[in-house]
Enzyme design. Structure first.
Site, mmCIF file in Angstrom:
data_model
loop_
_atom_site.group_PDB
_atom_site.id
_atom_site.type_symbol
_atom_site.label_atom_id
_atom_site.label_comp_id
_atom_site.label_asym_id
_atom_site.label_seq_id
_atom_site.Cartn_x
_atom_site.Cartn_y
_atom_site.Cartn_z
ATOM 1 N N ASP A 1 -11.463 -1.437 -2.394
ATOM 2 C CA ASP A 1 -12.566 -1.608 -3.340
ATOM 3 C C ASP A 1 -12.060 -1.879 -4.753
ATOM 4 O O ASP A 1 -12.648 -2.675 -5.481
ATOM 5 C CB ASP A 1 -13.443 -0.350 -3.326
ATOM 6 N N GLY A 2 -10.960 -1.224 -5.118
ATOM 7 C CA GLY A 2 -10.416 -1.411 -6.463
ATOM 8 C C GLY A 2 -10.024 -2.867 -6.699
ATOM 9 O O GLY A 2 -10.195 -3.391 -7.800
HETATM 10 N N1 LIG Z 1 -14.913 11.454 -8.233
HETATM 11 C C1 LIG Z 1 -15.074 10.204 -7.802
HETATM 12 O O1 LIG Z 1 -15.711 9.930 -6.794
HETATM 13 C C2 LIG Z 1 -14.487 9.070 -8.574
HETATM 14 C C3 LIG Z 1 -13.678 9.306 -9.697
HETATM 15 C C4 LIG Z 1 -13.181 8.201 -10.384
HETATM 16 C C5 LIG Z 1 -13.493 6.897 -9.953
HETATM 17 N N2 LIG Z 1 -14.274 6.718 -8.868
HETATM 18 C C6 LIG Z 1 -14.657 5.376 -8.428
HETATM 19 O O2 LIG Z 1 -13.551 4.526 -8.328
HETATM 20 C C7 LIG Z 1 -13.948 3.228 -8.710
HETATM 21 C C8 LIG Z 1 -12.720 2.429 -9.053
HETATM 22 O O3 LIG Z 1 -12.089 2.141 -7.841
HETATM 23 P P1 LIG Z 1 -10.497 2.077 -7.698
HETATM 24 O O4 LIG Z 1 -10.202 1.732 -6.271
HETATM 25 O O5 LIG Z 1 -9.967 1.214 -8.791
HETATM 26 O O6 LIG Z 1 -10.103 3.564 -8.021
HETATM 27 P P2 LIG Z 1 -9.424 4.644 -7.065
HETATM 28 O O7 LIG Z 1 -8.215 4.050 -6.433
HETATM 29 O O8 LIG Z 1 -9.305 5.894 -7.884
HETATM 30 O O9 LIG Z 1 -10.465 4.824 -5.898
HETATM 31 C C9 LIG Z 1 -11.716 5.487 -5.981
HETATM 32 C C10 LIG Z 1 -12.411 5.504 -4.618
HETATM 33 O O10 LIG Z 1 -13.782 5.058 -4.788
HETATM 34 C C11 LIG Z 1 -14.105 4.192 -3.702
HETATM 35 N N3 LIG Z 1 -15.133 3.257 -4.104
HETATM 36 C C12 LIG Z 1 -15.073 2.318 -5.101
HETATM 37 N N4 LIG Z 1 -16.227 1.620 -5.160
HETATM 38 C C13 LIG Z 1 -17.028 2.124 -4.172
HETATM 39 C C14 LIG Z 1 -18.363 1.835 -3.755
HETATM 40 N N5 LIG Z 1 -19.116 0.915 -4.361
HETATM 41 N N6 LIG Z 1 -18.873 2.568 -2.721
HETATM 42 C C15 LIG Z 1 -18.145 3.512 -2.118
HETATM 43 N N7 LIG Z 1 -16.895 3.843 -2.487
HETATM 44 C C16 LIG Z 1 -16.339 3.168 -3.507
HETATM 45 C C17 LIG Z 1 -12.811 3.501 -3.383
HETATM 46 O O11 LIG Z 1 -12.803 2.999 -2.063
HETATM 47 C C18 LIG Z 1 -11.774 4.598 -3.574
HETATM 48 O O12 LIG Z 1 -11.556 5.332 -2.406
HETATM 49 C C19 LIG Z 1 -14.888 3.463 -9.871
HETATM 50 O O13 LIG Z 1 -15.771 2.408 -10.049
HETATM 51 C C20 LIG Z 1 -15.568 4.758 -9.451
HETATM 52 O O14 LIG Z 1 -16.813 4.526 -8.823
HETATM 53 C C21 LIG Z 1 -14.755 7.784 -8.172
HETATM 54 N N1 LIG Z 2 -2.664 -7.647 -8.328
HETATM 55 C C1 LIG Z 2 -2.926 -6.452 -8.886
HETATM 56 N N2 LIG Z 2 -2.467 -6.178 -10.128
HETATM 57 C C2 LIG Z 2 -2.708 -4.987 -10.704
HETATM 58 N N3 LIG Z 2 -3.395 -3.987 -10.108
HETATM 59 C C3 LIG Z 2 -3.870 -4.197 -8.873
HETATM 60 C C4 LIG Z 2 -3.656 -5.434 -8.184
HETATM 61 N N4 LIG Z 2 -4.232 -5.323 -6.948
HETATM 62 C C5 LIG Z 2 -4.776 -4.112 -6.882
HETATM 63 N N5 LIG Z 2 -4.580 -3.425 -8.021
HETATM 64 C C6 LIG Z 2 -5.058 -2.062 -8.325
HETATM 65 O O1 LIG Z 2 -4.425 -1.173 -7.407
HETATM 66 C C7 LIG Z 2 -5.317 -0.093 -7.099
HETATM 67 C C8 LIG Z 2 -5.390 0.139 -5.599
HETATM 68 O O2 LIG Z 2 -6.061 -0.925 -4.980
HETATM 69 P P1 LIG Z 2 -7.345 -0.712 -4.072
HETATM 70 O O3 LIG Z 2 -8.385 0.108 -4.770
HETATM 71 O O4 LIG Z 2 -7.731 -2.076 -3.640
HETATM 72 O O5 LIG Z 2 -6.780 0.128 -2.861
HETATM 73 P P2 LIG Z 2 -7.272 1.524 -2.309
HETATM 74 O O6 LIG Z 2 -7.582 2.432 -3.459
HETATM 75 O O7 LIG Z 2 -6.276 1.991 -1.277
HETATM 76 O O8 LIG Z 2 -8.548 1.088 -1.507
HETATM 77 P P3 LIG Z 2 -9.995 1.696 -1.577
HETATM 78 O O9 LIG Z 2 -10.412 1.444 -3.003
HETATM 79 O O10 LIG Z 2 -10.780 0.895 -0.578
HETATM 80 O O11 LIG Z 2 -9.870 3.152 -1.224
HETATM 81 C C9 LIG Z 2 -6.672 -0.420 -7.737
HETATM 82 O O12 LIG Z 2 -6.849 0.340 -8.911
HETATM 83 C C10 LIG Z 2 -6.553 -1.901 -8.068
HETATM 84 O O13 LIG Z 2 -7.328 -2.275 -9.195
#
Ligand SMILES: NC(=O)c1ccc[n+]([C@@H]2O[C@H](COP(=O)([O-])OP(=O)(O)OC[C@H]3O[C@@H](n4cnc5c(N)ncnc54)[C@H](O)[C@@H]3O)[C@@H](O)[C@H]2O)c1
Ligand SMILES: Nc1ncnc2c1ncn2[C@@H]1O[C@H](COP(=O)(O)OP(=O)(O)OP(=O)(O)O)[C@@H](O)[C@H]1O
Length: 273
Positions: free
Chosen positions: A66-67
């Site tokens: 998702d990130g």
């Molecule tokens: N306590 C929490 O739940 C918490 C804290 C900080 C950030 N977040 C979420 O993380 C997002 C950023 O994602 P990231 O991957 O860069 O950070 P991250 O790697 O810290 O991951 C946060 C988690 O949120 C999940 N997530 C993101 N968007 C989602 C959605 N629309 N529906 C369900 N799950 C979702 C991701 O799969 C991941 O497991 C922020 O937009 C925020 O919503 C959640």
């Molecule tokens: N090319 C890139 N350059 C810099 N940052 C990146 C790049 N690709 C991914 N990232 C960052 O690396 C982090 C991990 O990626 P991502 O959220 O896709 O994986 P995940 O957390 O394992 O998956 P999920 O969000 O589904 O749980 C995210 O914060 C994303 O924004």
């Protein structure tokens, strides 16, 4: 819609032991003009790479979690339909399983439908921040400090809060941070904006859902305590006393390739664990 050009974006630290990404690049290279981001180009062993903010394509494939989707949405130069292939942990927005991606892409190239997902426009005073797919979080810059703010909806005073902060989310973001903070899960077909206080120091504080076309304003009240606004976990800016944040519907929704109607399955399977 049909795609004559496809951009491919890959999570920076992706693990792809089965070589799904080079296989996809090879297959698509016969069928469409390709734009590969630097990570994808390096995995596919091709010399040419295109930065995400230069990807003017008909369709964007994203290998990641998702990130990676949230990050790409902030970088893409124009609204483009996205199809996410889950190479992350949760993958709520990345609906295609990498094992089936090569078959799914055949169907998609034959023609696909697009679903619009509302985003949130965020303004800090007069300065426009990137639109949020999930949410904007206003939170104290230092942990275990309390912030104070007033919230207005369409010019009407809603409430004042002392809290760690507040999450202003889209229906798509209702399953992310807003959910963890105690907000409702909102079907993304609902036209609404969700306001969830973070650890409010108030017995009566509850999450709100207001119409999607509302103008929500948040005014910071405390002088000495600095806070931050964070958009989708990607973009951060400091905010201080008397700053006003304004949230409205973003003019450009995110576009996703329609891939089944999986919202309730995803909530059960991915968030019920
Ligand atoms: N306590 C929490 O739940 C918490 C804290 C900080 C950030 N977040 C979420 O993380 C997002 C950023 O994602 P990231 O991957 O860069 O950070 P991250 O790697 O810290 O991951 C946060 C988690 O949120 C999940 N997530 C993101 N968007 C989602 C959605 N629309 N529906 C369900 N799950 C979702 C991701 O799969 C991941 O497991 C922020 O937009 C925020 O919503 C959640
Ligand atoms: N090319 C890139 N350059 C810099 N940052 C990146 C790049 N690709 C991914 N990232 C960052 O690396 C982090 C991990 O990626 P991502 O959220 O896709 O994986 P995940 O957390 O394992 O998956 P999920 O969000 O589904 O749980 C995210 O914060 C994303 O924004």
């Amino acid at each position: 819609m049909r795609a004559r050009s496809v951009g491919i974006i890959t999570r920076i630290d992706v693990k792809d032991p089965k070589g799904h990404i080079p296989s996809m690049v090879k297959k698509l290279s016969y069928k469409a003009k390709l734009f590969l981001d630097p990570v994808t180009a390096s995995l596919a062993g091709t010399g040419e790479a295109t930065e995400i903010d230069e990807m003017y394509a008909d369709l964007i494939l994203i290998f990641g979690g998702d990130g990676t989707i949230l990050r790409s949405l902030q970088l893409l130069p124009k609204p483009t339909p996205i199809l996410g292939i889950n190479m992350g942990e949760v993958g709520f927005l990345t609906v295609v399983d990498p094992e089936t991606a090569l078959y799914v892409i055949d169907d998609v190239l034959e023609g696909f439908e697009v679903v619009e997902r509302a985003r949130l426009a965020v303004k800090l005073n007069e300065f426009e921040l990137p639109c949020a797919m999930n949410e904007a979080v206003i939170i104290t810059a230092r942990p275990a400090k309390i912030s104070e703010f007033k919230i207005y909806v369409d010019g009407k005073f809603m409430e004042d809060l002392r809290a760690d902060g507040v999450v202003i989310a889209t229906p798509t973001g209702s399953t992310a941070y807003a959910m963890s903070a105690g907000g409702p899960i909102v079907d993304p077909r609902v036209d609404g904006m969700i306001i969830v206080p973070l650890a409010p120091y108030k017995l009566s504080a509850r999450p709100w859902v207001v119409p999607g076309n509302s103008i929500v304003k948040l005014e910071l009240m405390r002088e000495e305590k600095e806070s931050m606004v964070v958009v989708d976990g990607q973009y951060t800016s400091n905010v201080k006393k008397n700053d006003v944040l304004t949230f409205t519907r973003c003019e450009t929704p995110a576009l996703f390739v329609k891939f089944g109607d999986k919202f309730y399955d995803l909530v059960r399977e991915k968030l019920g664990r």
